[in-house]
Design a protein around this motif. Structure first.
Motif, PDB file in Angstrom:
ATOM      1  N   SER A 106       0.717  -1.383   0.095  1.00  0.00           N
ATOM      2  CA  SER A 106       0.073   0.060  -0.089  1.00  0.00           C
ATOM      3  C   SER A 106       0.823   1.317   0.019  1.00  0.00           C
ATOM      4  O   SER A 106       0.521   2.318  -0.703  1.00  0.00           O
ATOM      5  N   LEU A 110       0.705   3.983  -2.857  1.00  0.00           N
ATOM      6  CA  LEU A 110       0.187   5.430  -2.594  1.00  0.00           C
ATOM      7  C   LEU A 110       1.412   6.364  -2.885  1.00  0.00           C
ATOM      8  O   LEU A 110       1.160   7.631  -3.418  1.00  0.00           O
ATOM      9  N   SER A 128      -0.964  11.115   4.192  1.00  0.00           N
ATOM     10  CA  SER A 128      -1.893  10.529   3.576  1.00  0.00           C
ATOM     11  C   SER A 128      -1.466   8.922   3.478  1.00  0.00           C
ATOM     12  O   SER A 128      -2.428   8.007   3.427  1.00  0.00           O
ATOM     13  N   THR A 129      -0.352   8.714   3.090  1.00  0.00           N
ATOM     14  CA  THR A 129       0.139   7.135   2.899  1.00  0.00           C
ATOM     15  C   THR A 129       0.090   6.418   4.412  1.00  0.00           C
ATOM     16  O   THR A 129      -0.560   5.394   4.340  1.00  0.00           O
ATOM     17  N   LEU A 132      -4.167   6.178   5.349  1.00  0.00           N
ATOM     18  CA  LEU A 132      -4.786   5.237   4.378  1.00  0.00           C
ATOM     19  C   LEU A 132      -3.981   3.873   4.525  1.00  0.00           C
ATOM     20  O   LEU A 132      -4.944   3.048   4.569  1.00  0.00           O
ATOM     21  N   THR A 133      -2.842   3.830   4.760  1.00  0.00           N
ATOM     22  CA  THR A 133      -2.246   2.281   4.945  1.00  0.00           C
ATOM     23  C   THR A 133      -2.758   1.567   6.238  1.00  0.00           C
ATOM     24  O   THR A 133      -3.320   0.449   6.256  1.00  0.00           O
ATOM     25  N   GLY A 136      -6.694   1.132   5.652  1.00  0.00           N
ATOM     26  CA  GLY A 136      -6.716  -0.031   4.967  1.00  0.00           C
ATOM     27  C   GLY A 136      -6.472  -1.315   5.527  1.00  0.00           C
ATOM     28  O   GLY A 136      -7.119  -2.368   5.208  1.00  0.00           O
TER      29      GLY A 136
END
Length: 153
Positions: A106, A110, A128-129, A132-133, A136
């Motif tokens: 991920s 990203l 954001s990485t 979101l990771t 997720g």
């Protein structure tokens, strides 16, 4: 055809996008032709793919008709960098997910995918990485039980 000359049949980007959507929808319907469709009360394995492919083809038809009814407009210069960057990001995720785990795959997706936008900032990319990771992994691996390792070790 020179990309700067106007397309005589209408708005070339819309015509190409509509044609691509119709083609992908038709390809999906053809690929799933052997799946049982079922009905809304008792859905078969082909219900969702066939429905989505039909919707995509219908939207493509709408875009194509709108593109043909617009006045001619040129496409402009073709920039392949974002397309190649996104393909590399998605392919890297697909090839690394099983071996290196969800977090590494991920992060690759990203970070490399965000390089497609020349206006991205590294601070925003890393924040954001991380968010979101983490979300997720919680949602897909722990919440939905997707059979994928979280870490490479």
């Amino acid at each position: 055809m020179n990309p700067r000359t106007p397309f005589r049949g209408g708005d070339l980007p819309d015509v190409l996008a509509g044609t691509l959507m119709i083609s992908l929808g038709a390809l999906g319907l053809w690929a799933g032709r052997d799946l049982t469709y079922g009905n809304p009360a008792m859905m078969g394995p082909g219900f969702l793919p066939a429905s989505l492919c039909t919707i995509m083809a219908l939207i493509g038809g709408f875009v194509l008709v709108k593109g043909l009814s617009k006045p001619a407009e040129s496409m402009g210069a073709l920039n392949l960098r974002p397309l190649v960057t996104l393909v590399v990001a998605i392919a890297g995720f697909a090839f690394s997910a099983e071996r290196f785990g969800f977090v590494v795959a991920s992060a690759w997706l990203l970070i490399i995918g965000s390089l497609a936008d020349p206006e991205s900032r590294w601070k925003e990319i890393f924040i954001s990485t991380a968010v979101l990771t983490s979300l997720g992994a919680l949602l897909f691996v722990y919440g939905l039980g997707v059979q994928m390792p979280v870490w490479p070790f």
